[in-house]
Design an enzyme around this catalytic site. Structure first.
Site, PDB file in Angstrom:
ATOM      1  N   ARG A 183      31.057  49.381  39.347  1.00  0.00           N
ATOM      2  CA  ARG A 183      31.503  48.226  39.870  1.00  0.00           C
ATOM      3  C   ARG A 183      31.178  48.032  41.474  1.00  0.00           C
ATOM      4  O   ARG A 183      31.407  48.955  42.409  1.00  0.00           O
ATOM      5  CB  ARG A 183      32.997  47.993  39.611  1.00  0.00           C
ATOM      6  CG  ARG A 183      33.336  47.194  38.431  1.00  0.00           C
ATOM      7  CD  ARG A 183      34.534  47.407  38.104  1.00  0.00           C
ATOM      8  NE  ARG A 183      35.715  46.756  39.242  1.00  0.00           N
ATOM      9  CZ  ARG A 183      37.008  46.416  38.997  1.00  0.00           C
ATOM     10  NH1 ARG A 183      37.473  46.776  37.999  1.00  0.00           N
ATOM     11  NH2 ARG A 183      37.699  45.819  40.228  1.00  0.00           N
ATOM     12  N   LYS A 236      46.408  49.307  35.448  1.00  0.00           N
ATOM     13  CA  LYS A 236      46.764  48.244  34.713  1.00  0.00           C
ATOM     14  C   LYS A 236      46.086  47.807  33.495  1.00  0.00           C
ATOM     15  O   LYS A 236      46.522  47.397  32.588  1.00  0.00           O
ATOM     16  CB  LYS A 236      46.898  47.177  35.811  1.00  0.00           C
ATOM     17  CG  LYS A 236      48.046  47.250  36.877  1.00  0.00           C
ATOM     18  CD  LYS A 236      47.957  46.111  37.875  1.00  0.00           C
ATOM     19  CE  LYS A 236      46.942  45.458  38.501  1.00  0.00           C
ATOM     20  NZ  LYS A 236      46.123  46.476  39.484  1.00  0.00           N
ATOM     21  N   ARG A 265      35.566  55.488  39.050  1.00  0.00           N
ATOM     22  CA  ARG A 265      35.347  54.425  38.264  1.00  0.00           C
ATOM     23  C   ARG A 265      33.916  53.653  38.625  1.00  0.00           C
ATOM     24  O   ARG A 265      32.976  53.132  38.010  1.00  0.00           O
ATOM     25  CB  ARG A 265      36.412  53.211  38.368  1.00  0.00           C
ATOM     26  CG  ARG A 265      36.016  52.104  37.405  1.00  0.00           C
ATOM     27  CD  ARG A 265      37.430  51.053  37.441  1.00  0.00           C
ATOM     28  NE  ARG A 265      37.697  50.495  38.672  1.00  0.00           N
ATOM     29  CZ  ARG A 265      38.519  49.824  38.824  1.00  0.00           C
ATOM     30  NH1 ARG A 265      39.703  49.627  37.903  1.00  0.00           N
ATOM     31  NH2 ARG A 265      38.836  49.133  39.818  1.00  0.00           N
ATOM     32  N   ARG A 279      48.966  37.707  42.864  1.00  0.00           N
ATOM     33  CA  ARG A 279      48.631  38.605  43.892  1.00  0.00           C
ATOM     34  C   ARG A 279      49.117  38.299  45.388  1.00  0.00           C
ATOM     35  O   ARG A 279      48.943  39.013  46.249  1.00  0.00           O
ATOM     36  CB  ARG A 279      47.093  38.998  43.829  1.00  0.00           C
ATOM     37  CG  ARG A 279      46.623  40.136  43.342  1.00  0.00           C
ATOM     38  CD  ARG A 279      44.990  40.190  43.284  1.00  0.00           C
ATOM     39  NE  ARG A 279      44.130  41.460  43.174  1.00  0.00           N
ATOM     40  CZ  ARG A 279      43.819  41.826  42.246  1.00  0.00           C
ATOM     41  NH1 ARG A 279      43.755  41.182  41.084  1.00  0.00           N
ATOM     42  NH2 ARG A 279      43.025  42.915  42.427  1.00  0.00           N
TER      43      ARG A 279
HETATM   44  P1  AMP Z   1      40.765  43.279  39.568  1.00  0.00           P
HETATM   45  O1  AMP Z   1      39.872  43.628  38.497  1.00  0.00           O
HETATM   46  O2  AMP Z   1      41.938  42.968  39.187  1.00  0.00           O
HETATM   47  O3  AMP Z   1      40.943  44.487  40.706  1.00  0.00           O
HETATM   48  O4  AMP Z   1      40.013  42.138  40.392  1.00  0.00           O
HETATM   49  C1  AMP Z   1      38.991  42.359  41.120  1.00  0.00           C
HETATM   50  C2  AMP Z   1      38.728  41.243  42.152  1.00  0.00           C
HETATM   51  O5  AMP Z   1      38.909  39.851  41.664  1.00  0.00           O
HETATM   52  C3  AMP Z   1      39.793  41.184  43.285  1.00  0.00           C
HETATM   53  O6  AMP Z   1      39.472  42.254  44.437  1.00  0.00           O
HETATM   54  C4  AMP Z   1      39.790  39.797  43.758  1.00  0.00           C
HETATM   55  O7  AMP Z   1      38.488  39.682  44.517  1.00  0.00           O
HETATM   56  C5  AMP Z   1      39.428  39.040  42.470  1.00  0.00           C
HETATM   57  N1  AMP Z   1      40.879  38.734  42.104  1.00  0.00           N
HETATM   58  C6  AMP Z   1      41.312  39.093  40.931  1.00  0.00           C
HETATM   59  N2  AMP Z   1      42.406  38.497  40.634  1.00  0.00           N
HETATM   60  C7  AMP Z   1      42.864  37.932  41.664  1.00  0.00           C
HETATM   61  C8  AMP Z   1      44.084  37.120  42.262  1.00  0.00           C
HETATM   62  N3  AMP Z   1      45.160  37.045  41.525  1.00  0.00           N
HETATM   63  N4  AMP Z   1      44.106  36.615  43.282  1.00  0.00           N
HETATM   64  C9  AMP Z   1      43.062  36.743  44.227  1.00  0.00           C
HETATM   65  N5  AMP Z   1      41.685  37.363  43.755  1.00  0.00           N
HETATM   66  C10 AMP Z   1      41.667  37.796  42.897  1.00  0.00           C
END
Ligand code: AMP
Length: 190
Positions: free
Chosen positions: A134, A14, A128, A89
């Site tokens: 990360r 994404k 990654r 989400r």
């Molecule tokens: P991502 O980079 O989008 O995978 O987000 C990394 C982490 O940020 C996720 O595993 C959640 O802990 C938090 N996070 C990001 N977006 C959301 C969301 N919309 N709702 C809840 N937690 C989020």
């Protein structure tokens, strides 16, 4: 205003595709994961609050995410379009997003989902982890992130299918070819 949600499990690509789409159409890429990681890196009160939750691969609270998105919309009133990457989400976030957009006289334009099988997702996330380090990309945490996706995020597919906003694109293969498919799905006449 075009409000695109780029949807899919962690590791579906994404982020990579959202950047390309935003650049091509002059839209704003909004990654809630990036926003939260920046808060953690800067050690802000919000960052301190969400650090452990993120590192465990759990979801941050809906309330916090909604607050973050409200300020994104308030601060970007003249933008032509948004590519939302990682938000919504949960069903609650999706409903709040509809309400936030309605206040601006807007709605979700399209939900584009990147379809990638679980084996490939795990492989990508582990790669990654090696490349970017990360903290939420260890094997244990990756599994947790996928469980969160299945339990909380996947149900959104039905929510958007009912509104006839949902389209999927196969997300395995060459990045540029997937990008072309995404663009053709956004604007079939391109
Ligand atoms: P991502 O980079 O989008 O995978 O987000 C990394 C982490 O940020 C996720 O595993 C959640 O802990 C938090 N996070 C990001 N977006 C959301 C969301 N919309 N709702 C809840 N937690 C989020």
């Amino acid at each position: 205003m075009f409000n695109l949600i780029l949807f899919g499990p962690p590791g579906a690509g994404k982020g990579t595709q959202a950047i390309k789409i935003a650049e091509k159409f002059g839209w704003k890429h909004v990654s809630t994961g990036d926003i939260l990681r920046a808060e953690v890196a800067q050690g802000t009160p919000l960052g301190l609050k969400v650090k452990a939750v993120m590192e465990a691969g759990q979801l941050v609270s809906d309330e916090l995410l909604i607050e973050i998105m409200e300020s994104v919309f308030v601060n970007n009133k003249t933008i032509k379009g948004f590519v939302l990457d990682g938000f919504p989400r949960t069903l609650k976030q999706a409903k709040e997003l509809d309400a936030m957009l309605a206040k601006l006289g807007q709605k979700v334009s399209l939900v584009l989902s990147l379809e990638v099988n679980e084996e490939e997702l795990i492989k990508r996330l582990l790669n990654r982890a090696r490349e970017q380090g990360r903290k939420d990309d260890t094997e244990e945490v990756i599994k947790n992130r996928l469980v969160q996706y299945h339990n909380h995020t996947k149900p959104l597919i039905d929510y958007y299918k009912e509104q006839k906003l949902f389209k999927d694109v196969y997300g395995v293969g060459n990045i540029d070819e997937i990008f072309v498919k995404l663009c053709e799905t956004i604007f079939p006449s391109l």
